[in-house]
Design a protein around this motif. Structure first.
Motif, PDB file in Angstrom:
ATOM      1  N   HIS B  81       0.816  -1.211   0.000  1.00  0.00           N
ATOM      2  CA  HIS B  81       0.000   0.000   0.000  1.00  0.00           C
ATOM      3  C   HIS B  81       0.851   1.264   0.000  1.00  0.00           C
ATOM      4  CE1 HIS B  81      -2.788  -3.111   1.381  1.00  0.00           C
ATOM      5  NE2 HIS B  81      -3.728  -2.368   0.830  1.00  0.00           N
ATOM      6  N   THR B  82       1.827   1.321   0.891  1.00  0.00           N
ATOM      7  CA  THR B  82       2.635   2.542   0.985  1.00  0.00           C
ATOM      8  C   THR B  82       3.948   2.368   0.223  1.00  0.00           C
ATOM      9  OG1 THR B  82       3.843   1.854   2.956  1.00  0.00           O
ATOM     10  CG2 THR B  82       1.696   2.892   3.297  1.00  0.00           C
ATOM     11  N   ALA B  83       4.553   3.501  -0.096  1.00  0.00           N
ATOM     12  CA  ALA B  83       5.848   3.468  -0.775  1.00  0.00           C
ATOM     13  C   ALA B  83       6.898   2.844   0.143  1.00  0.00           C
ATOM     14  CB  ALA B  83       6.267   4.881  -1.182  1.00  0.00           C
ATOM     15  N   HIS B  84       6.798   3.133   1.412  1.00  0.00           N
ATOM     16  CA  HIS B  84       7.746   2.543   2.361  1.00  0.00           C
ATOM     17  C   HIS B  84       7.617   1.024   2.386  1.00  0.00           C
ATOM     18  CE1 HIS B  84       9.114   1.129   6.362  1.00  0.00           C
ATOM     19  NE2 HIS B  84      10.120   1.952   6.121  1.00  0.00           N
ATOM     20  N   GLN B  85       6.390   0.549   2.418  1.00  0.00           N
ATOM     21  CA  GLN B  85       6.175  -0.896   2.364  1.00  0.00           C
ATOM     22  C   GLN B  85       6.710  -1.482   1.063  1.00  0.00           C
ATOM     23  OE1 GLN B  85       1.969  -1.368   2.910  1.00  0.00           O
ATOM     24  NE2 GLN B  85       2.069  -1.238   5.167  1.00  0.00           N
ATOM     25  N   ALA B  86       6.564  -0.719  -0.001  1.00  0.00           N
ATOM     26  CA  ALA B  86       7.048  -1.194  -1.312  1.00  0.00           C
ATOM     27  C   ALA B  86       8.562  -1.410  -1.264  1.00  0.00           C
ATOM     28  CB  ALA B  86       6.682  -0.193  -2.401  1.00  0.00           C
ATOM     29  N   VAL B  87       9.290  -0.440  -0.743  1.00  0.00           N
ATOM     30  CA  VAL B  87      10.743  -0.554  -0.677  1.00  0.00           C
ATOM     31  C   VAL B  87      11.143  -1.647   0.310  1.00  0.00           C
ATOM     32  CG1 VAL B  87      12.865   0.663  -0.055  1.00  0.00           C
ATOM     33  CG2 VAL B  87      11.101   1.829  -1.387  1.00  0.00           C
ATOM     34  N   GLU B  88      10.446  -1.706   1.433  1.00  0.00           N
ATOM     35  CA  GLU B  88      10.736  -2.746   2.412  1.00  0.00           C
ATOM     36  C   GLU B  88      10.513  -4.133   1.805  1.00  0.00           C
ATOM     37  OE1 GLU B  88       8.052  -2.902   5.735  1.00  0.00           O
ATOM     38  OE2 GLU B  88       9.616  -3.689   7.051  1.00  0.00           O
ATOM     39  N   THR B  89       9.393  -4.290   1.133  1.00  0.00           N
ATOM     40  CA  THR B  89       9.104  -5.572   0.488  1.00  0.00           C
ATOM     41  C   THR B  89      10.134  -5.884  -0.596  1.00  0.00           C
ATOM     42  OG1 THR B  89       6.739  -5.309   0.903  1.00  0.00           O
ATOM     43  CG2 THR B  89       7.382  -6.838  -0.849  1.00  0.00           C
ATOM     44  N   PHE B  90      10.494  -4.862  -1.355  1.00  0.00           N
ATOM     45  CA  PHE B  90      11.501  -5.023  -2.410  1.00  0.00           C
ATOM     46  C   PHE B  90      12.787  -5.618  -1.842  1.00  0.00           C
ATOM     47  CE2 PHE B  90      15.179  -2.921  -4.500  1.00  0.00           C
ATOM     48  CZ  PHE B  90      15.111  -3.544  -5.740  1.00  0.00           C
TER      49      PHE B  90
END
Lengths: 206, 206
Positions: B81-90
């Motif tokens: 959902h969030t950009a932070h989650q996106a980078v963390e997941t990445f």
DNA sequence: CCAATTATTTAGTGATCGACACAGAAATGG
DNA sequence: CCATTTCTGTGTCGATCACTAAATAATTGG
């Protein structure tokens, strides 16, 4: 007292420097004997007489690289006062050294032999060891930062050292892909933005 | 209606998957035709008939890799959902995918052809392009984070994207050097510690 | 000058590289 | 059945790989 026998008619150190550049640019396997002898300006029997074998030549070129190019980075690091300055200098010098004109981009230690291969396995292991040594040196520098009260005793120094070495290794790839010095400096600056959270008394907020 | 002529004696997709693993482990140049045919269980004329050439085979293996292995990382990223989650997941997916048992460590796109070479130059350029594409995709994901008010409009999205891609590329080296999943996760966590300073209204304090 | 020593030059070594010629095998269309 | 098409197995192509044997050149010690 000169040496007995016919004198060598090329400069051994200069030839080694040329060989280093070829390995740096093309990697260990990718540098053919034809590439090396051509760049060094000698025929292959002279190379074998002076340096032993391709692998022996690479190891000497590796020592030469660590002393010269590596010294540009780590020499500047040892002149810093704080651990933060040490890491900042480490990454900023990296950005500079990885992007000098008429020098291959990136780091010879990182790029020379990444794939397992029958003919280069001993070389690969040597390079793995050198990369691990870089982590150890940076971690030792951080440890003195803890002693000075600059870094929280709760900080995971090994993880921090591995992190910054990992960033430097990624910068080798970026440099190979054509990144400019300014771009590498921006990457370095971004990596340094983690310093506060990583070294503060409350290391990571989950 | 079956095809005319003698039917192929092997599973083309399965053979491509084997070829991908060989290129992944050994690199483009390092993977010999003997390595490939041996792993694929076919003779070289069958390989050439089915895939064209070594380079053609590599490009098909590359597409296969991006779709399968790359999808494991980027597919999870798109579900955040969030950009932070996106980078963390990445980064966390990267740590997982780079350290699966019985798969080569690190990333095929990063490791396959880092050195300039007459025979692999077109392949190298293709890989450079794919790596640049990863920066573009991540930057685009960050841009939506700005739109959501999650990231400061003053943040340098290109620098942030390049930074996290650089960390991932360094993780390929670390994985090749034998880093465990936990160690890669610690590196990822350290890199994520920069998120706050990088995306806050006052981006970098000099 | 001569013998000893070391380096260079020439011309290769066998092994492996990616790629393919050729003939035979296995299917379909008629 | 035969002709056509496509794939497979054997063998090998010229090029390049790292490396070296043998002859010659250049120096020192005596």
């Amino acid at each position: 007292m000169a040496e007995r026998g016919r004198p060598r008619n090329f400069d051994k150190d200069a030839a080694l420097a040329r060989a280093m550049e070829v390995f740096w640019l093309k990697g260990y396997e990718g540098a053919s004997m034809a590439d090396l002898t051509s760049a060094m300006g000698i025929a292959s029997p002279s190379l074998y007489a002076a340096f032993g074998s391709k692998e022996d030549l690479f190891r000497k070129a590796l020592d030469y690289y660590v002393a010269s190019e590596g010294g540009l980075i780590w020499g500047a690091v040892t002149e810093t006062h704080t651990a933060h300055q040490a890491v900042e200098t480490f990454l900023m010098q990296t950005a500079r050294v990885f992007t000098r004109r008429s020098r291959p981009p990136g780091c010879l230690v990182v790029l020379s032999a990444l794939h397992p291969n029958e003919h280069s396995e001993t070389v690969r292991r040597e390079l793995v060891q050198r990369r691990a040594q870089a982590v150890t040196e940076l971690r030792e520098r951080l440890r003195r930062g803890v002693e000075r009260g600059e870094i929280s005793p709760a900080a995971d120094l090994d993880a921090i050292a591995k992190y910054y070495i990992t960033v430097q290794q990624g910068m080798s790839i970026q440099a190979r892909d054509g990144a400019t010095r300014k771009q590498l400096e921006q990457i370095a600056a971004a990596a340094l933005a983690a310093w506060g959270p990583l070294t503060a008394p409350t290391p990571t907020a989950h």
